[in-house]
Design an enzyme around this catalytic site. Structure first.
Site, PDB file in Angstrom:
ATOM      1  N   ASP A 175       0.975  -1.523  -0.192  1.00 21.10           N
ATOM      2  CA  ASP A 175       0.050   0.063   0.070  1.00 21.10           C
ATOM      3  C   ASP A 175       0.577   1.552  -0.337  1.00 21.10           C
ATOM      4  O   ASP A 175       1.742   1.225   0.865  1.00 21.10           O
ATOM      5  CB  ASP A 175      -0.703  -0.037   1.325  1.00 21.10           C
ATOM      6  CG  ASP A 175      -2.269   0.849   0.801  1.00 21.10           C
ATOM      7  OD1 ASP A 175      -3.095   0.522   0.597  1.00 21.10           O
ATOM      8  OD2 ASP A 175      -1.607   2.368   1.307  1.00 21.10           O
ATOM      9  N   LEU A 176       0.771   2.113  -1.021  1.00 17.88           N
ATOM     10  CA  LEU A 176       1.700   3.184  -1.258  1.00 17.88           C
ATOM     11  C   LEU A 176       1.273   3.950  -0.037  1.00 17.88           C
ATOM     12  O   LEU A 176      -0.421   4.741   0.232  1.00 17.88           O
ATOM     13  CB  LEU A 176       1.519   4.029  -2.632  1.00 17.88           C
ATOM     14  CG  LEU A 176       0.996   3.012  -3.537  1.00 17.88           C
ATOM     15  CD1 LEU A 176       1.381   4.063  -4.850  1.00 17.88           C
ATOM     16  CD2 LEU A 176       2.968   2.207  -3.786  1.00 17.88           C
ATOM     17  N   ASP A 218      -4.566   2.734  -5.263  1.00 16.94           N
ATOM     18  CA  ASP A 218      -2.893   2.172  -4.453  1.00 16.94           C
ATOM     19  C   ASP A 218      -2.376   1.284  -4.281  1.00 16.94           C
ATOM     20  O   ASP A 218      -0.851   1.097  -3.046  1.00 16.94           O
ATOM     21  CB  ASP A 218      -2.163   3.433  -4.246  1.00 16.94           C
ATOM     22  CG  ASP A 218      -2.600   3.725  -2.609  1.00 16.94           C
ATOM     23  OD1 ASP A 218      -4.191   2.914  -2.547  1.00 16.94           O
ATOM     24  OD2 ASP A 218      -2.549   4.080  -1.319  1.00 16.94           O
TER      25      ASP A 218
END
Length: 555
Positions: A175-176, A218
């Site tokens: 997960d960014l 993301d």
């Protein structure tokens, strides 16, 4: 489009016909497989990838019609079939027979090369379009990585293989970090470029035997094959993280990409795709809460159990009355869920998102429904609730789940036995992942007697044709309109339009979030039937809610 050469299987009982057709097909630059008779043709279909079948209509033994029927019985996506016949119009109903057994077209003998090539070009185009559609259905358009659908198929296949071989798999969930902040500050173009760059780095950092995908927003995943133990998963995850994290340049801007990573091991942390994904998510969101940008392996089932207890063990329900202006009484109540530790996650919306990220949505939903049923059926004043409409918030993303819908139907049946009526209050309409499936499930719920309310009308984007299809019993005005209409005539005009819309689709309009007397008096001048807000009541417990109903509390 797929640039791989098309493979044609030509089936005829005469060698001379096979060789003649092979010569005619040469200009098409296709791979040609020649099969002498139906049995030989079926063997090739079993062992070769065939895109189109050219099939002689009349052959000794198994003829073309029988072979075509068998092909369509055995294959979920059979290749297009072109019949070749010497009978032409002398065979009664030839065209109808061809289409009934799945043939796309037929051509008469003696074969004219120009006509054959023209018909095959049409079939080749059809095959390529079908392949392109299949590719688009499994590829993320922005990054070029496989998408969620492709990932789900791949993890199922690899789990099946690993189960037979008694081997292990690793699952990494990425997960960014702070992606939303970058997207909001610099715009979606920069956000998209960042996603593309991360996908490129991820693809370049994994082993050839591994599989990376973008499953939404993301969120990225990587399936690791040929894994032996926990340490191997952690070491691979750290190497990938080191290669993916770093500086990112875009049109003169220097940004930094970091991703939090959660890891899980099959079958240790989960024996199904769902359980393994949940285990990786548990580790991921522990990382995001404590050490962003780092890697964590799921500890054990005990860790997941502690999260389960922490999330679901302190559920509190609140009931906010909904008033009917004409009847001057309470006609229903919206159910609000509170957790004792909700502030830890940024309020109720943050809590629900946290629960979803932990993979505990199903358990949470069931606990909530059981608690609701227990409260309204055992309240000391439960008789006063007779005829009341209970509005239960549900995410559009969750409503595509069959298990959840069965829970709702069971809840509705039990509430109906007490003369209580359930209405699902659908939020985040624009984030629905599978609209056709959502509409299908909403129709099933409607048939089961469950009402539908759609939130944020006037702000959310929902086509009028969709409203006509869904036929909601209630629609709720956006809170933004309520808080702004006194100071902005455009918002007031939008509310007027929503009033007309509710009348046109025969839905009752609810003004939600009324905080002041002036808001209420301004809205009373419009054709709004129902009102709800903290002007009258905060969230009441079930006993106070039933008392308010019995006292005919009015507005």
């Amino acid at each position: 489009m797929n640039e791989d050469p098309i493979t044609l299987l030509v089936v005829d009982d005469l060698r001379s016909n096979l060789f003649a057709l092979e010569q005619m097909l040469a200009p098409l630059k296709v791979n040609t497989i020649l099969a002498e008779g139906a049995q030989a043709g079926l063997k090739h279909l079993l062992h070769s990838q065939v895109d189109i079948v050219i099939l002689d209509y009349s052959m000794p033994g198994m003829n073309g019609v029988e072979m075509a029927k068998l092909i369509h019985q055995q294959y979920s996506e059979p290749p297009p079939i072109l019949f070749v016949t010497a009978h032409g119009n002398n065979v009664h109903g030839l065209e109808q027979t061809c289409y009934q057994v799945g043939a796309m077209d037929f051509i008469e003998k003696p074969i004219h090369e120009v006509q054959l090539v023209a018909k095959l070009k049409v079939l080749i185009t059809l095959v390529k379009q079908r392949e392109e559609m299949r590719r688009l259905a499994t590829v993320d358009i922005l990054t070029g990585l496989p998408n969620r659908l492709s990932f789900q198929d791949t993890i199922k296949q690899n789990m099946s293989l690993a189960s037979r071989q008694k081997s292990k798999l690793g699952l990494l969930a990425f997960d960014l970090d702070d992606f939303k902040g970058i997207n909001d500050k610099y715009g979606h173009d920069v956000g998209d470029a960042l996603l593309i760059e991360f996908a490129k780095r991820l693809s370049n950092s994994i082993r050839t035997s591994d599989y990376a995908a973008r499953i939404g927003g993301d969120e990225f995943v990587c399936l690791l094959t040929n894994i032996h133990n926990d340490d191997e998963v952690k070491n691979i995850a750290k190497k990938i993280s080191e290669q993916c994290n770093g500086t990112f340049h875009y049109e003169g801007k220097e940004l930094r990409i970091t991703a939090s990573t959660g890891a899980a091991l099959y079958p240790d942390h989960g024996e199904t795709p769902s359980l393994l994904s949940k285990a990786a998510d548990v580790a991921l969101y522990d990382v995001k809460a404590n050490h962003k940008g780092s890697v964590k392996l799921c500890n054990s089932q005990d860790h997941r159990a502690s999260n389960h207890e922490r999330v679901t063990g302190h559920i509190k329900l609140g009931y906010q009355p909904i008033y009917d202006r004409q009847r001057d009484q309470i006609i229903g109540g919206e159910i609000f869920c509170r957790l004792e530790n909700a502030n830890e996650y940024g309020g109720i919306r943050g809590t629900i998102e946290h629960i979803r990220q932990l993979g505990l949505s199903r358990t949470f939903e069931k606990t909530l429904k059981d608690k609701l049923l227990g409260e309204v059926c055992t309240s000391s004043n439960s008789a006063n609730l007779s005829g009341i409409q209970l509005f239960l918030n549900q995410s559009s993303r969750e409503l595509i789940n069959y298990e959840l819908n069965q829970q709702l139907i069971d809840l509705s049946k039990q509430l109906e036995s007490k003369n209580l009526h359930l209405t699902i209050d659908v939020s985040d309409w624009e984030r629905a992942r599978d609209m056709p499936l959502l509409i299908k499930h909403l129709a099933t719920l409607h048939d089961a007697g469950i009402g539908l309310c759609i939130q944020d009308i006037g702000e959310t984007s929902i086509p009028v044709a969709m409203l006509l299809t869904l036929r909601p019993e209630y629609i709720k005005l956006s809170r933004v309109l309520i808080t702004s209409f006194e100071h902005n005539t455009i918002y007031s005009d939008i509310i007027d339009a929503c009033c007309k819309l509710s009348q046109a689709i025969n839905a009752r309009l609810i003004a939600v979030g009324i905080e002041t007397e002036s808001q209420f008096h301004g809205l009373k001048q419009k054709t709004i039937q129902h009102f709800q807000g903290h002007l009258w009541d905060l969230d009441l417990n079930v006993d106070d809610f039933t008392k308010a109903i019995s006292q005919h509390k009015h507005i």
